[in-house]
Motif scaffolding. Structure first.
Motif, PDB file in Angstrom:
ATOM      1  N   ARG A   1       4.804  -3.899  -4.072  1.00 20.97           N
ATOM      2  CA  ARG A   1       5.062  -2.700  -3.938  1.00 20.97           C
ATOM      3  C   ARG A   1       4.820  -1.737  -5.146  1.00 20.97           C
ATOM      4  O   ARG A   1       4.104  -0.650  -5.224  1.00 20.97           O
ATOM      5  CB  ARG A   1       6.704  -2.595  -3.701  1.00 20.97           C
TER       6      ARG A   1
ATOM      7  N   PHE B   1       3.390  -8.759   3.168  1.00 18.93           N
ATOM      8  CA  PHE B   1       3.705  -7.826   2.577  1.00 18.93           C
ATOM      9  C   PHE B   1       2.840  -6.986   1.908  1.00 18.93           C
ATOM     10  O   PHE B   1       2.929  -5.541   1.524  1.00 18.93           O
ATOM     11  CB  PHE B   1       5.043  -7.992   1.605  1.00 18.93           C
TER      12      PHE B   1
ATOM     13  N   GLN C   1       1.536  -4.804   4.594  1.00 18.38           N
ATOM     14  CA  GLN C   1       2.550  -3.912   4.880  1.00 18.38           C
ATOM     15  C   GLN C   1       2.320  -2.720   3.953  1.00 18.38           C
ATOM     16  O   GLN C   1       2.102  -1.573   4.349  1.00 18.38           O
ATOM     17  CB  GLN C   1       3.882  -4.575   4.799  1.00 18.38           C
ATOM     18  N   GLU C   2       2.339  -2.894   2.553  1.00 12.80           N
ATOM     19  CA  GLU C   2       2.078  -2.005   1.750  1.00 12.80           C
ATOM     20  C   GLU C   2       0.933  -0.983   1.730  1.00 12.80           C
ATOM     21  O   GLU C   2       0.768   0.127   1.590  1.00 12.80           O
ATOM     22  CB  GLU C   2       2.322  -2.431   0.047  1.00 12.80           C
TER      23      GLU C   2
ATOM     24  N   ALA D   1       0.843   1.237   4.812  1.00  9.96           N
ATOM     25  CA  ALA D   1       1.759   2.618   4.489  1.00  9.96           C
ATOM     26  C   ALA D   1       1.051   3.550   3.728  1.00  9.96           C
ATOM     27  O   ALA D   1       1.235   4.598   3.824  1.00  9.96           O
ATOM     28  CB  ALA D   1       2.781   1.934   3.581  1.00  9.96           C
TER      29      ALA D   1
ATOM     30  N   LEU E   1      -1.103  -8.217  14.366  1.00  8.04           N
ATOM     31  CA  LEU E   1      -1.015  -6.814  13.511  1.00  8.04           C
ATOM     32  C   LEU E   1      -2.439  -5.996  13.955  1.00  8.04           C
ATOM     33  O   LEU E   1      -2.097  -4.769  13.862  1.00  8.04           O
ATOM     34  CB  LEU E   1      -0.972  -7.022  12.094  1.00  8.04           C
TER      35      LEU E   1
END
Length: 261
Positions: A77, A126, A129-130, A133, A173
């Motif tokens: 993140r 992840f 995912q980041e 976003a 995905l």
């Protein structure tokens, strides 16, 4: 840097995890050579990462090196937050960070499983995912699988499983991200001339053949092209999937393996 005479990524920003060495370094240089501003994610080798930043800068490009261990979701993140602070947008993720593992079934420990899957599978999930976003329509996510995901190799179960899981993530995905105009694919490299390959190449051979034939001879039997790939050759696959040339390709794993069989 790789000599490339096009600018498919002019005005775009790419994050490359595992970007300080091997295939990841080649991907970072390739994307920069085609006009991208590149964030080079690295875990420990700051000197190597900064060397790529200098190389990109010397050739008129933009790059920054940021430390992040993809096994730690908090660091993932932070990596993307810093990337947005640096460049204000994100168009491409090339997820190249990974770890090898060879051992027999009876020797695999829960700690081994957690370590390999934390980097090769959870870390890529992840990171995706980041990245998603922060992406708009036209975003490109490219994860890293391996030919090992679809080939039986002695003692390679844990690594291969982590890469097979990556291919399944990409497939599933694609439907979700496709609704947002973002594509997600993976590259499955074959044997590539990197320090990781040099350390592990003998383990890919059948136990009865190890120490009996050399790597070059083995490759002539198991590869149509009969040689290891150069990192730059594999990086070309990532650049393709990250570009508008692959706008109608998603949910797929592209082998770049020299005809490995």
């Amino acid at each position: 840097m790789t000599a490339v005479h096009c600018s498919r990524f002019a005005g775009k920003v790419a994050v490359v995890t595992g970007g300080s060495r091997g295939i990841g370094a080649a991907v970072a240089k390739r994307l920069a050579a085609e006009g991208a501003a590149v964030v080079i994610g690295y875990r420990g080798n700051e000197q190597a990462a900064q060397g790529i930043v200098s190389m990109v800068s010397d050739n008129g490009g933009r790059a920054v090196a940021l430390r992040a261990d993809v096994a730690d979701p908090d660091q993932i993140r932070a990596l993307f937050r810093q990337a947005m602070d640096q460049f204000g947008r994100l168009d491409v993720l090339a997820s190249c960070a990974g770890v090898e593992h060879f051992d027999a079934l009876e020797n695999i420990t829960p700690a081994d499983f957690d370590h390999v899957f934390a980097i090769n599978t959870r870390g890529q999930l992840f990171a995706a995912q980041e990245a998603a976003a922060h992406m708009d329509v036209g975003g490109r996510i490219v994860l890293t699988s391996s030919v090992s995901a679809s080939r039986a190799v002695f003692g390679h179960t844990l690594y291969a499983a982590s890469k097979a899981a990556t291919e399944s993530m990409v497939l599933n995905l694609s439907a979700e991200l496709g609704q947002r105009g973002i594509t997600i694919n993976a590259i499955a490299p074959g044997g590539t001339a990197t320090d990781m390959a040099a350390a592990n190449a003998p383990s890919y051979q059948h136990p009865q053949l190890r120490d009996k034939i050399g790597l070059e001879q083995w490759l002539t039997v198991h590869g149509a092209l009969g040689r290891l790939a150069q990192p730059e050759e594999v990086a070309a696959g990532y650049a393709f999937l990250a570009s508008d040339d692959a706008a109608y390709m998603t949910g797929r794993t592209l082998p770049v393996d020299g005809g490995f069989f």
